[in-house]
Design a protein around this motif. Structure first.
Motif, PDB file in Angstrom:
ATOM      1  N   GLU A   8      44.123  35.588  40.797  1.00 48.27           N
ATOM      2  CA  GLU A   8      43.416  37.190  40.168  1.00 48.27           C
ATOM      3  C   GLU A   8      43.050  37.302  39.220  1.00 48.27           C
ATOM      4  N   ASP A  57      47.263  37.455  46.432  1.00 50.92           N
ATOM      5  CA  ASP A  57      48.045  37.217  47.222  1.00 50.92           C
ATOM      6  C   ASP A  57      47.331  35.405  46.893  1.00 50.92           C
ATOM      7  N   ARG A  95      49.145  32.570  40.321  1.00 50.21           N
ATOM      8  CA  ARG A  95      48.160  33.862  41.260  1.00 50.21           C
ATOM      9  C   ARG A  95      47.800  34.441  39.972  1.00 50.21           C
TER      10      ARG A  95
END
Length: 297
Positions: free
Chosen positions: A206, A3, A202
């Motif tokens: 990530e 997130d 994202r």
């Protein structure tokens, strides 16, 4: 799934520096010039007027929440403020409880207000990803969180600072995710409100170590390279590779500050093939080599 918003708020390391309960009646005005201190206000009862810098004033109502991540000049007042230059009364009713305007009689407005501080050495970069002014209406959860922050700040209980840090993280995230993305200034929030760009953001959070290219990111977004590049820059406020570099440097500074690995290990963990390449990039971005930064953190 990573997130991005939670990561940015966590890296900011918020802490409570001051909170208070304010009530007001009659004509009143409070002006502050706080050189970038983050300011928040929840209107618990009544209405008041807020003016930030040279922007048009807005009317705050019961249930409204305002957050200025980097507040400078702002004024709060009654709906009909007193004439310019006319002093208004300010009375301390108790510990962190103040009365503005008329000292007696029922209050026209009650507000929970406060300042927080950001411990991150990269706060300026992280704040540039957030809106400069946040106004949320009709979110009772925010007023409840502000009251919890105020209650905890007043108390002298075990683990007070830990509780406050987590409450402020929740408060910031709750305020930011309550925003309608289309109405915010360019930055991370607006990017996350864009379905195609949210996917890319994202992915970057990530896998910050992956050797991303603009064509690869455009493919993730399902857009042509030129359309993706222009859309990302317009909505997020910086070019895709600039965002990735800034995020890698924010992660690296956090690791170095916490002594979480040597320069070579940090370089690998933020996506650089060698310590020397990382050192050059870090020195150019931060102004000092990573080893020196770690020693001075």
């Amino acid at each position: 799934m990573t997130d991005p918003l939670a990561e940015v708020v966590t890296l900011l390391q918020p802490s409570a520096s001051f909170s208070k309960l304010a009530s007001a009646a009659g004509p009143w005005r409070v002006t502050r010039s706080d050189a970038g201190r983050p300011f928040y206000c929840a209107v618990l009862e009544g209405r008041c007027r807020l003016t930030v810098g040279d922007q048009p004033s807005i009317i705050l109502e019961q249930g409204d929440f305002v957050l200025l991540p980097s507040a400078n000049d702002f004024t709060m007042s009654s709906l009909e403020p007193p004439p310019a230059g006319e002093p208004t009364g300010h009375l301390e009713l108790g510990p962190r409880h103040y009365r503005h305007g008329r000292p007696d009689g029922p209050a026209d407005a009650r507000m929970a207000v406060g300042y927080c501080a950001f411990g991150s050495t990269d706060a300026a970069l992280l704040l540039s990803l957030l809106p400069r002014f946040i106004h949320v209406r009709g979110q009772a959860r925010l007023a409840t969180l502000v009251e919890l922050v105020d209650e905890e700040a007043r108390a002298d209980r075990p683990a007070r600072d830990v509780i406050l840090a987590h409450l402020l993280e929740i408060l910031l995230i709750e305020a930011l995710r309550a925003l309608p993305g289309a109405s915010t200034t360019p930055g991370l929030i607006r990017g996350l409100a864009d379905e195609r760009l949210a996917t890319v953001l994202r992915r970057l959070h990530e896998h910050p170590t992956r050797p991303w290219t603009v064509p690869e990111l455009a493919k993730e977004a399902g857009l042509s390279r030129s359309v993706f590049f222009e859309r990302f820059r317009r909505v997020v406020g910086v070019a895709p590779m600039e965002y990735l570099l800034a995020w890698r440097m924010a992660l690296a500074k956090d690791m170095l500050r916490r002594a979480d690995g040597g320069v070579a290990e940090v370089a690998e963990r933020v996506g650089y093939a060698s310590a020397s390449t990382f050192t050059i990039a870090f020195s150019r971005h931060v102004g000092v080599p990573p080893g020196k930064y770690a020693r001075g953190a």
